[in-house]
Write a protein that holds these residues in place. Sequence first.
Motif, PDB file in Angstrom:
ATOM      1  N   ILE A   9      -1.453   5.594  12.046  1.00  0.00           N
ATOM      2  CA  ILE A   9      -2.207   4.348  11.856  1.00  0.00           C
ATOM      3  C   ILE A   9      -3.548   4.636  11.203  1.00  0.00           C
ATOM      4  N   ILE A  10      -4.255   5.652  11.685  1.00  0.00           N
ATOM      5  CA  ILE A  10      -5.568   5.996  11.125  1.00  0.00           C
ATOM      6  C   ILE A  10      -5.439   6.435   9.675  1.00  0.00           C
ATOM      7  N   VAL A  11      -4.470   7.285   9.391  1.00  0.00           N
ATOM      8  CA  VAL A  11      -4.238   7.739   8.007  1.00  0.00           C
ATOM      9  C   VAL A  11      -3.880   6.561   7.119  1.00  0.00           C
ATOM     10  N   GLY A  12      -3.069   5.651   7.623  1.00  0.00           N
ATOM     11  CA  GLY A  12      -2.674   4.487   6.837  1.00  0.00           C
ATOM     12  C   GLY A  12      -3.830   3.552   6.533  1.00  0.00           C
ATOM     13  N   ILE A  13      -4.700   3.320   7.509  1.00  0.00           N
ATOM     14  CA  ILE A  13      -5.850   2.434   7.293  1.00  0.00           C
ATOM     15  C   ILE A  13      -6.835   3.068   6.317  1.00  0.00           C
ATOM     16  N   ILE A  14      -7.139   4.339   6.507  1.00  0.00           N
ATOM     17  CA  ILE A  14      -8.035   5.024   5.569  1.00  0.00           C
ATOM     18  C   ILE A  14      -7.370   5.109   4.193  1.00  0.00           C
ATOM     19  N   GLY A  15      -6.064   5.328   4.185  1.00  0.00           N
ATOM     20  CA  GLY A  15      -5.315   5.353   2.929  1.00  0.00           C
ATOM     21  C   GLY A  15      -5.371   4.022   2.204  1.00  0.00           C
ATOM     22  N   ALA A  16      -5.402   2.918   2.947  1.00  0.00           N
ATOM     23  CA  ALA A  16      -5.505   1.596   2.322  1.00  0.00           C
ATOM     24  C   ALA A  16      -6.835   1.459   1.580  1.00  0.00           C
ATOM     25  N   PHE A  17      -7.907   1.963   2.180  1.00  0.00           N
ATOM     26  CA  PHE A  17      -9.212   1.931   1.506  1.00  0.00           C
ATOM     27  C   PHE A  17      -9.202   2.810   0.256  1.00  0.00           C
ATOM     28  N   ILE A  18      -8.658   4.007   0.377  1.00  0.00           N
ATOM     29  CA  ILE A  18      -8.599   4.930  -0.761  1.00  0.00           C
ATOM     30  C   ILE A  18      -7.706   4.361  -1.860  1.00  0.00           C
ATOM     31  N   GLY A  19      -6.527   3.873  -1.480  1.00  0.00           N
ATOM     32  CA  GLY A  19      -5.603   3.297  -2.448  1.00  0.00           C
ATOM     33  C   GLY A  19      -6.173   2.062  -3.122  1.00  0.00           C
ATOM     34  N   GLY A  20      -6.884   1.224  -2.352  1.00  0.00           N
ATOM     35  CA  GLY A  20      -7.530   0.052  -2.930  1.00  0.00           C
ATOM     36  C   GLY A  20      -8.595   0.433  -3.934  1.00  0.00           C
ATOM     37  N   PHE A  21      -9.357   1.477  -3.625  1.00  0.00           N
ATOM     38  CA  PHE A  21     -10.379   1.958  -4.551  1.00  0.00           C
ATOM     39  C   PHE A  21      -9.746   2.479  -5.837  1.00  0.00           C
ATOM     40  N   ILE A  22      -8.657   3.247  -5.695  1.00  0.00           N
ATOM     41  CA  ILE A  22      -7.961   3.784  -6.869  1.00  0.00           C
ATOM     42  C   ILE A  22      -7.388   2.637  -7.713  1.00  0.00           C
ATOM     43  N   ALA A  23      -6.760   1.663  -7.057  1.00  0.00           N
ATOM     44  CA  ALA A  23      -6.162   0.541  -7.782  1.00  0.00           C
ATOM     45  C   ALA A  23      -7.228  -0.269  -8.524  1.00  0.00           C
ATOM     46  N   GLN A  24      -8.354  -0.519  -7.877  1.00  0.00           N
ATOM     47  CA  GLN A  24      -9.425  -1.272  -8.524  1.00  0.00           C
ATOM     48  C   GLN A  24     -10.051  -0.486  -9.665  1.00  0.00           C
TER      49      GLN A  24
END
Length: 84
Positions: free
Chosen positions: A33-48
């Motif tokens: 869960i922690i990796v996924g939530i932090i991954g969402a922030f990282i992935g969102g930054f990469i996508a943007q």
Amino acid sequence: MGIISWLIVGALAGWLGSIIMGKNAQMGAIANIIVGIIGAFIGGFIAQSFGGSGVSGINLYSIAISVLGAVVLLFIVGLIQRKR
């Protein structure tokens, strides 16, 4: 996105990311869960950075972006652990 949505997307993205990176046996549910939530922030930054949108609810695009971020996070953590 509410807290329940973050937990669901985080758990799914963290679990899929850990399977992709071969670390599923080493991680528990909370770590996923922690990796996924932090991954969402990282992935969102990469996508943007590439002109896309970030994570915006429970949908296939958000889960894919979160998995991408989780894989990047696990890769970076793996590099740091190898140097020790």
